[in-house]
Design a protein around this motif. Structure first.
Motif, short mmCIF file in Angstrom:
data_model
loop_
_atom_site.label_atom_id
_atom_site.label_comp_id
_atom_site.label_asym_id
_atom_site.label_seq_id
_atom_site.Cartn_x
_atom_site.Cartn_y
_atom_site.Cartn_z
N PRO B 84 1.00 71.61 150.86
CA PRO B 84 2.14 70.96 151.52
C PRO B 84 2.41 71.58 152.88
O PRO B 84 2.79 70.87 153.82
CB PRO B 84 3.31 71.22 150.56
N GLN B 85 2.21 72.89 153.03
CA GLN B 85 2.44 73.54 154.33
C GLN B 85 1.53 72.94 155.40
O GLN B 85 1.96 72.69 156.53
CB GLN B 85 2.19 75.06 154.24
N ALA B 86 0.30 72.68 155.05
CA ALA B 86 -0.66 72.11 156.00
C ALA B 86 -0.19 70.73 156.44
O ALA B 86 -0.30 70.35 157.62
CB ALA B 86 -2.04 72.02 155.37
N ALA B 87 0.40 69.99 155.48
CA ALA B 87 0.91 68.66 155.80
C ALA B 87 2.07 68.75 156.80
O ALA B 87 2.14 67.98 157.78
CB ALA B 87 1.38 67.96 154.53
N LEU B 88 2.96 69.74 156.59
CA LEU B 88 4.10 69.92 157.50
C LEU B 88 3.61 70.25 158.91
O LEU B 88 4.14 69.73 159.90
CB LEU B 88 5.00 71.05 157.00
N MET B 89 2.60 71.15 158.97
CA MET B 89 2.04 71.52 160.28
C MET B 89 1.48 70.29 161.00
O MET B 89 1.73 70.07 162.19
CB MET B 89 0.90 72.55 160.10
N ALA B 90 0.72 69.50 160.25
CA ALA B 90 0.09 68.32 160.83
C ALA B 90 1.14 67.34 161.33
O ALA B 90 0.99 66.70 162.38
CB ALA B 90 -0.83 67.65 159.81
N LEU B 91 2.24 67.27 160.58
CA LEU B 91 3.34 66.36 160.94
C LEU B 91 3.97 66.81 162.26
O LEU B 91 4.24 65.99 163.15
CB LEU B 91 4.39 66.37 159.83
N ARG B 92 4.17 68.16 162.37
CA ARG B 92 4.80 68.67 163.59
C ARG B 92 3.90 68.46 164.80
O ARG B 92 4.38 68.17 165.89
CB ARG B 92 5.15 70.15 163.41
N ARG B 93 2.61 68.61 164.58
CA ARG B 93 1.67 68.42 165.70
C ARG B 93 1.49 66.94 166.05
O ARG B 93 0.83 66.61 167.02
CB ARG B 93 0.31 69.02 165.36
N GLY B 94 2.09 66.06 165.22
CA GLY B 94 2.01 64.64 165.53
C GLY B 94 0.71 64.00 165.11
O GLY B 94 0.42 62.87 165.50
N ILE B 96 -0.09 63.28 162.04
CA ILE B 96 0.28 62.28 161.04
C ILE B 96 1.77 61.97 161.14
O ILE B 96 2.54 62.78 161.67
CB ILE B 96 -0.05 62.77 159.60
N SER B 97 2.17 60.76 160.68
CA SER B 97 3.59 60.42 160.65
C SER B 97 4.16 60.58 159.25
O SER B 97 5.37 60.67 159.06
CB SER B 97 3.80 58.97 161.08
N VAL B 98 3.28 60.57 158.29
CA VAL B 98 3.71 60.61 156.89
C VAL B 98 2.80 61.58 156.13
O VAL B 98 1.60 61.63 156.38
CB VAL B 98 3.57 59.21 156.25
N GLY B 99 3.42 62.34 155.25
CA GLY B 99 2.63 63.18 154.36
C GLY B 99 2.93 62.80 152.92
O GLY B 99 4.10 62.71 152.53
N VAL B 100 1.88 62.54 152.14
CA VAL B 100 2.09 62.19 150.72
C VAL B 100 1.63 63.40 149.88
O VAL B 100 0.47 63.81 149.98
CB VAL B 100 1.29 60.95 150.32
N ILE B 101 2.58 63.97 149.14
CA ILE B 101 2.26 65.19 148.40
C ILE B 101 2.36 64.94 146.90
O ILE B 101 3.43 64.53 146.40
CB ILE B 101 3.20 66.32 148.81
N ILE B 102 1.25 65.16 146.22
CA ILE B 102 1.26 65.01 144.76
C ILE B 102 1.12 66.42 144.15
O ILE B 102 0.11 67.09 144.37
CB ILE B 102 0.13 64.09 144.30
N PRO B 103 2.17 66.89 143.49
CA PRO B 103 2.18 68.27 142.99
C PRO B 103 1.20 68.44 141.82
O PRO B 103 0.80 67.46 141.19
CB PRO B 103 3.61 68.47 142.55
N PRO B 104 0.86 69.72 141.49
CA PRO B 104 -0.10 69.98 140.39
C PRO B 104 0.43 69.46 139.06
O PRO B 104 -0.36 68.99 138.23
CB PRO B 104 -0.20 71.51 140.37
#
Lengths: 319, 360
Positions: B84-94, B96-104
C-alpha cells in the motif's frame, strides 16, 4: 418671424460642466444665403451648429429655425435640414450608391423617387465613376462630394456644414464652393463653419466666434472696410528687429510678418488727433527711426484676416 | 414606426455584415468549434483513470473483483505494486489517480462481512473522486461477494449518462448568449465610434426604428446558429429531440430576443467597442457558470441562485432541456417562457429610454 430669416437665435448658451462652449450668441441668418462661422479651434463653432440643428439642447436662450422652436420641435426640423459633419459620417463599408440609397430612403423619398434622385446626385456630384466603390476607399475630395450629396438628398431648406473642407485640396475646395453657391441660388440657406480666411471671405455674411462669444458679424467686405485707417505695411531692412520695436508701441494690436513685409494692426481709434491714420503713420516711422531702423511705411487696405485678428485680440484683452 | 425606413436599416445592416468576413466567420465558426469542443471535452462521466493495483491476497475471488472493476471502464490498470505504501507514493507522484488495495485477509473480511477492498483516490480533482465513489456503489464482484444493493436508481431520459446529451441543448444557449449580446452591443457602439450616429440622428430615423432594424438581422443569424448546432448535435452526438422542433425554435427565439435586447442596453452604456466587448464577457461568465449549464442548479447557495434567476440563460436552460430531453412543450414550461418575455421587454424599454437622439 420675417419670411427672409432662416435662423434667429437670442442669448444662445451651452455649458458642458464648467465650460461655456457657446456664450450668449444672438444672430440672424438670412434665407438663401451662405452664412459663415469663423473662429479658431475651440471657439464653439461646432457646438453652435449642433445647437442650431437640434442635436444639442441649449442651456439657455431661444432658437427659431425655419419657423420652428428648438428644442421642442427638433424632430420636425430634422426633415427640413441637411447636416454635413466635420468627420465623414457615412458608412465606410457601403458603396457610394448604397450610401445614397440608404440616406434617400431614411429621408423619406418614395420607392420610385429613390433611384431617380440617386442617379441625379451621382451625376451632379461627379460620382458616376465610383458608384460601386466602398466609401472607405474614396479620396478626400470624392468623400466630400459624397457627404454633400448625402446631405442634400431630400433637398433641405437649410444646410449645415461643419468645417466641410478640412480634408481636401485647394482645387476641390474651389469646386465645392461653386456647388454651395449653386445651392444658395436655388434657395437653400447654408450655414458653414470654417477656419480658412479665403472661405470666410466668400460668405455672404459672417459671424466671428472667439471663446464661445460672437465678437463680430456682418458682410465680410463691410467688416473689413470698418478697419480702414488702422492697417499699415512696413518694409524694413531688418524685419525681425522692426517687429520687436513696433510690437511694444502703445496702440499696436498686432504685428505680423508676411514675407519681408510687416503688417501692423492698430487698436480702435479713441477719437484723439493722435489716432488719425496720418499721425499714426508718423508715430510708427518715428519709433523705427529712433531705433535706427531704416523703413518705408504706407497705409494698407484692411482684409478679413485683420478683422479676425482685431476681434480675437480685442476679446482677449477684454477677457 | 415607418416600415420603409426600418427596411432600409435592415438592408444596410445586412450589406455591412456581408462585407465583414471576420464576423461572418464567427457566426459559423463559434457554434461549430464550441459544439465540437464542449461535446467531446466536457465529459462528466470519467473513464480510463490510471489505477495501481496492490493484490496482497492473491486469491481467485480478489481477481474476480478486480476484473469487474476494470470492466466498468472507469479505472484502467497501469501499475502492479507490492505494498500500500508504494501505491501512496505512486499516487503522490501523479503516476496513478486511483489505488486499489486488496489486503492479505481479503477472504476472511468478506466472510465476516467487513470492508474487503480499499480504494485510495487522488481527491485533488473532485470529479475523479466522484467517479470512484460511484465505482464503490457499482455491483462489483457480485458473483464473488453476493452483495445486495439496498437502493436502486432508475435514470430516465439519459440512461447512458452521456454528457453530450446534456451539454448540447445547453450549448445552444451558451453560444447564443455569447454571440447575440456581443453582436448587438458592438454594432451600435461601432456606429457611434465611426461617427455614423452623428449623421443618423439628424435624419428622421426614430430610436425604435434604429434599434429594431439593428436587431432583426441578428434574430435571423441566431436562428441560423441554432439550426447549425442542432444539426451537428444530432449528426455527431446523436442528441435526441424528444419535443417538437417548433418548440425548440420557440424557446430559442425567446432567448435570442432576451440577449439582443440586453446587447442593445449595453450599447447605450458603452463608449467604445472595447467596452462593449468587456461588458458582454462580464455577463457571459456568470451565465455559463450559474445557469445550470455546468453545475447543477440544486447545488448552488441561495445567493448564487438569485443571481442565476436574473440571467436569461438559466431559464432557457430549463426550457430547452425540458423540450429536447423530456419531450415537454414550451406551454408546459410557461413560467420560464414568461420570464424571458418579461426580461426582453424590460431591457428593450430601458434601451430605448436610454438612447437619446441628441448628442447631449
Amino acid at each position: 418671424m420675417k419670411a427672409d430669416i432662416a435662423i434667429r437665435a437670442r442669448g444662445l448658451t451651452r455649458r458642458f460642466g464648467a465650460v461655456v462652449a457657446v456664450d450668449h450668441v444672438s444672430l440672424e441668418v438670412p434665407r438663401a444665403r451662405v452664412y459663415g462661422f469663423l473662429g479658431p479651434n475651440g471657439s464653439g463653432k461646432s457646438t453652435a451648429i449642433r445647437l442650431l440643428c437640434g442635436l444639442l439642447t441649449p442651456t439657455a436662450g431661444e432658437v427659431e429655425v425655419l419657423g420652428l422652436q428648438l428644442p421642442r420641435q427638433a424632430e420636425a426640423l430634422k426633415r427640413r435640414i441637411g447636416y454635413m459633419t466635420q468627420r465623414f459620417s457615412l458608412f465606410d463599408d457601403l458603396t457610394v450608391r448604397e450610401n445614397l440609397e440608404f440616406v434617400a430612403t431614411v429621408q423619406g423619398l418614395s420607392r420610385q423617387a429613390v433611384p431617380l434622385r440617386v442617379t441625379e446626385l451621382l451625376q451632379d456630384y461627379q460620382l458616376e465613376a465610383v458608384i460601386g466603390q466602398l466609401a472607405g476607399t474614396l479620396s478626400g475630395g470624392q468623400r466630400q462630394r459624397l457627404a454633400l450629396a448625402a446631405a442634400v438628398v431630400h433637398r433641405p431648406e437649410l444646410l449645415l456644414l461643419d468645417e466641410p473642407t478640412s480634408a481636401v485640396d485647394p482645387e476641390s475646395r474651389r469646386a465645392f464652393w461653386e456647388r454651395l453657391f449653386d445651392l444658395a441660388d436655388a434657395g437653400t440657406t447654408l450655414l458653414i463653419s470654417t477656419h480658412y480666411m479665403d472661405e470666410a471671405e466668400r460668405c455672404h455674411r459672417l459671424a466671428i466666434l472667439a471663446s464661445g462669444r460672437l465678437v463680430a458679424d456682418g458682410a465680410p467686405a463691410e467688416m473689413a472696410a470698418a478697419l480702414d485707417g488702422r492697417v499699415f505695411r512696413v518694409l524694413a531692412e531688418d524685419a525681425r528687429q522692426a517687429h520687436g520695436v513696433l510690437q511694444s508701441l502703445p496702440g499696436v494690436l498686432s504685428v505680423a510678418q508676411i514675407g519681408r513685409e510687416l503688417r501692423v494692426l492698430m487698436a480702435a481709434p479713441d477719437g484723439t488727433l493722435e489716432a488719425l491714420p496720418e499721425n499714426t503713420l508718423l508715430r510708427l516711422e518715428f519709433a523705427l527711426r529712433a531705433a535706427k531702423l531704416a523703413a518705408t511705411l504706407q497705409q494698407a487696405s484692411p482684409n478679413l484676416e485683420d478683422v479676425f485678428v482685431d476681434c480675437t485680440q480685442t476679446s482677449r484683452r477684454v477677457a | 414606426m415607418n416600415l420603409r425606413r426600418l427596411w432600409a436599416i435592415i438592408v444596410k445592416e445586412l450589406r455591412q455584415l456581408r462585407r465583414d468576413r471576420i464576423t461572418l466567420g464567427m457566426i459559423i465558426g463559434i457554434p461549430t468549434l464550441q459544439l465540437l469542443m464542449f461535446g467531446y471535452a466536457i465529459n462528466l462521466d470519467v473513464r480510463g483513470l490510471a489505477a495501481g493495483v496492490v493484490d496482497q491476497s492473491g486469491t481467485q475471488a480478489a481477481r474476480v473483483v478486480l476484473q469487474d472493476m476494470f470492466a466498468t471502464g472507469v479505472i484502467q490498470p497501469v501499475l502492479t505494486l507490492q505494498t500500500p505504501q508504494a501505491a501512496l507514493m505512486a499516487l503522490r507522484r501523479g503516476e496513478i489517480s486511483v489505488g486499489v488495495i486488496i489486503p492479505p485477509d481479503f477472504e476472511r473480511r468478506v466472510t465476516e462481512g467487513r470492508e474487503a477492498v480499499q480504494v485510495i483516490v487522488d481527491g485533488s480533482d473532485t470529479s475523479v473522486q466522484n467517479a470512484v465513489r460511484q465505482l464503490a456503489q457499482l455491483p462489483v464482484g457480485e458473483r464473488a461477494l453476493r452483495v445486495v444493493q439496498p437502493v436502486s436508481v432508475l435514470p430516465l431520459y439519459n440512461p447512458g449518462r452521456r454528457s453530450a446529451v446534456n451539454v448540447v441543448p445547453g450549448l445552444i444557449g451558451v453560444i447564443l448568449s455569447m454571440t447575440m449580446v456581443l453582436f448587438t452591443a458592438v454594432s451600435l457602439v461601432r456606429e457611434r465610434e465611426r461617427g455614423n450616429l452623428e449623421f443618423l440622428i439628424t435624419t428622421p430615423v426614430t430610436r425604435l426604428e434604429l434599434m429594431v432594424g439593428k436587431v432583426l438581422p441578428y434574430v435571423a443569424i441566431g436562428l441560423l446558429q441554432t439550426t447549425l448546432v442542432l444539426w451537428l448535435g444530432i449528426q455527431v452526438f446523436g442528441v435526441p429531440v424528444r419535443g417538437s422542433t417548433l418548440d425548440v425554435y420557440l424557446a430559442t427565439l425567446l432567448l435570442i430576443a432576451a440577449n439582443l435586447s440586453l446587447g442593445l442596453l449595453l450599447s447605450t452604456r458603452a463608449q467604445s467597442q472595447f467596452q462593449a466587448t468587456q461588458m458582454s464577457f462580464f455577463l457571459l461568465l456568470p451565465s455559463i457558470l450559474l445557469s445550470g449549464f455546468v453545475f447543477p442548479f440544486a447545488g448552488m447557495p441561495l445567493a448564487a441562485r438569485w443571481i442565476a434567476e436574473v440571467l436569461p440563460l438559466t431559464h432557457f436552460m430549463r426550457l430547452i432541456r425540458g423540450v429536447m430531453l423530456r419531450g415537454a412543450s414550451v406551454a408546459e414550461l410557461w413560467p420560464e417562457a414568461l420570464v424571458l418575455v418579461g426580461f426582453t421587454m424590460l431591457m428593450m424599454l430601458l434601451a430605448v429610454a436610454r438612447f437619446r437622439k441628441s448628442l447631449d
